[in-house]
Design an enzyme around this catalytic site. Structure first.
Site, PDB file in Angstrom:
ATOM      1  N   ASP A  61       0.890  -1.151   0.040  1.00 46.17           N
ATOM      2  CA  ASP A  61      -0.284  -0.143  -0.020  1.00 46.17           C
ATOM      3  C   ASP A  61       0.856   1.328  -0.027  1.00 46.17           C
ATOM      4  O   ASP A  61       0.245   2.321  -0.382  1.00 46.17           O
ATOM      5  CB  ASP A  61      -1.160  -0.106   1.309  1.00 46.17           C
ATOM      6  N   LYS A 129      -0.888  -9.544   2.970  1.00 45.80           N
ATOM      7  CA  LYS A 129      -0.081  -9.083   4.152  1.00 45.80           C
ATOM      8  C   LYS A 129      -0.917  -7.970   4.687  1.00 45.80           C
ATOM      9  O   LYS A 129      -1.798  -7.344   3.937  1.00 45.80           O
ATOM     10  CB  LYS A 129       1.012  -8.408   3.705  1.00 45.80           C
ATOM     11  N   GLU A 131      -1.086  -5.223   8.511  1.00 46.62           N
ATOM     12  CA  GLU A 131      -0.422  -4.568   9.597  1.00 46.62           C
ATOM     13  C   GLU A 131      -1.259  -4.981  10.911  1.00 46.62           C
ATOM     14  O   GLU A 131      -2.311  -5.122  10.922  1.00 46.62           O
ATOM     15  CB  GLU A 131      -0.415  -3.078   9.324  1.00 46.62           C
ATOM     16  N   GLU A 198       9.131  -3.899  10.709  1.00 48.42           N
ATOM     17  CA  GLU A 198       9.445  -2.690  10.092  1.00 48.42           C
ATOM     18  C   GLU A 198       9.857  -1.741  11.290  1.00 48.42           C
ATOM     19  O   GLU A 198       9.272  -1.545  12.212  1.00 48.42           O
ATOM     20  CB  GLU A 198       8.359  -2.114   9.229  1.00 48.42           C
TER      21      GLU A 198
HETATM   22  O1  KIV Z   1       3.698  -1.266   1.673  1.00 48.25           O
HETATM   23  C1  KIV Z   1       4.889  -1.573   1.881  1.00 48.25           C
HETATM   24  O2  KIV Z   1       5.414  -1.375   0.895  1.00 48.25           O
HETATM   25  C2  KIV Z   1       5.053  -2.380   2.784  1.00 48.25           C
HETATM   26  C3  KIV Z   1       6.723  -2.834   2.755  1.00 48.25           C
HETATM   27  C4  KIV Z   1       7.589  -1.628   3.243  1.00 48.25           C
HETATM   28  C5  KIV Z   1       6.982  -3.880   3.877  1.00 48.25           C
HETATM   29  O3  KIV Z   1       4.392  -2.594   3.756  1.00 48.25           O
END
Ligand code: KIV
Length: 299
Positions: A61, A129, A131, A198
């Site tokens: 994102d 993915k 968060e 991160e």
């Molecule tokens: O959105 C993204 O690019 C990320 C990476 C930095 C892991 O979540």
């Protein structure tokens, strides 16, 4: 891409390597072979990263800040993400393709979360993915139950920019560090197949990586993760602003591309572009008719 006429070669050389799968990612982690993950938001960047042999492509994102001009990732929607996931998926990468769940796409209800994540898989992603830690466990369980592989993301989670009071390294205070450790174990137990770490101290990331059996992918989390992830545009030096401390530029992409563009503009202005080699010719037998043609006079 320009539309090359069919008599010209076009397209990238297909890669001979095998498709990267989830079990392969785990095997590489078990063998101690570091994993390389890069972001890709469109076909050209996906083709370059995949041809270079990256293990995982993430349609992040971060497309919001990197490509769409937003200051944070919060305005990124499912519609925007779907558009970019489709573009990358059409390149049929050999790397594992992971799609990032944008803000509010996994917060409202299990049903909404499953529809959004399942939609990514139907568009060609192999995993999603998302968060967050303990607060996201219910959604992660539901996704894993629905056969949707989940990569977790802990530490400096950009969607929490307001709660964190800015983009700040996380886990420097004892309670914060222990909470991240607890979250890492909970996400593994909930069935995540990998974790992005991160913006956390390298020694904390090392402790998490030693504790988990699933791979960790670090960004601003030091060397001792199971692999590393970077925003491709940062690696290529395509963003004019000063890179973050954890970025290493492997190319001065912005300056190189600016220089190439300046040379093209100069060639256009001097009449040096296009040359004969870059132009098409009329067939010999058509030339007299074209030369003698007068407006309004039909044969
Ligand atoms: O959105 C993204 O690019 C990320 C990476 C930095 C892991 O979540």
């Amino acid at each position: 891409m320009s539309h090359a006429p069919s008599d010209q070669a076009s397209g990238a050389t297909p890669s001979l390597r095998a498709h990267v799968t989830l079990p392969q990612i785990q095997r590489w982690k078990d063998e101690g072979r570091p994993l390389a993950m890069l972001t890709a938001y469109d076909a050209p960047t996906a083709l370059v990263a995949d041809a270079a042999g990256v293990d995982i492509l993430l349609v992040g994102d971060s497309v919001g800040n990197v490509c769409l001009g937003f200051e944070t990732t919060l305005p990124v929607t499912m519609a925007m993400m779907n558009h970019h996931v489709e573009a990358v998926a059409r390149t049929k990468p050999k790397a594992l393709l992971v799609a990032d769940m944008p803000y509010l796409s996994f917060h409202l209800s299990v049903e909404d979360t499953l529809r959004n994540a399942g939609g990514f898989l139907q568009r060609g992603a192999q995993a999603v993915k998302l968060e967050g830690g303990a607060k996201r466990l219910a959604m992660i369980h539901a996704l894993v139950d629905a056969e949707i592989p989940v990569m977790g993301h802990l530490g400096l989670t950009p969607q929490s920019v307001n709660a964190m009071g800015g983009y700040k390294v996380q886990g420097r205070a004892e309670a914060e560090a222990l909470a991240i450790l607890d979250d890492a174990v909970s996400l593994q137990e909930a069935g995540c197949f990998a974790l992005v770490l991160e913006g956390i101290p390298a020694d904390l990331a090392t402790r998490i990586t030693e504790t988990l059996h699933i791979p960790t992918l670090g960004i601003g989390a030091g060397l001792h993760c199971s692999g590393q992830v970077l925003v491709f545009h940062d690696l290529l030096g395509l963003l004019p602003q000063r890179p973050a401390k954890f970025v290493r530029k492997y190319l001065e992409g912005f300056d190189l591309m600016k220089d190439a563009t300046e040379r093209w503009i100069a060639d256009v202005r001097s009449g040096a572009f296009p040359g004969l080699a870059e132009s098409y010719k009329l067939p010999e037998e058509i030339r007299p008719a074209v030369a003698s043609w007068q407006p309004g006079r039909r044969r």
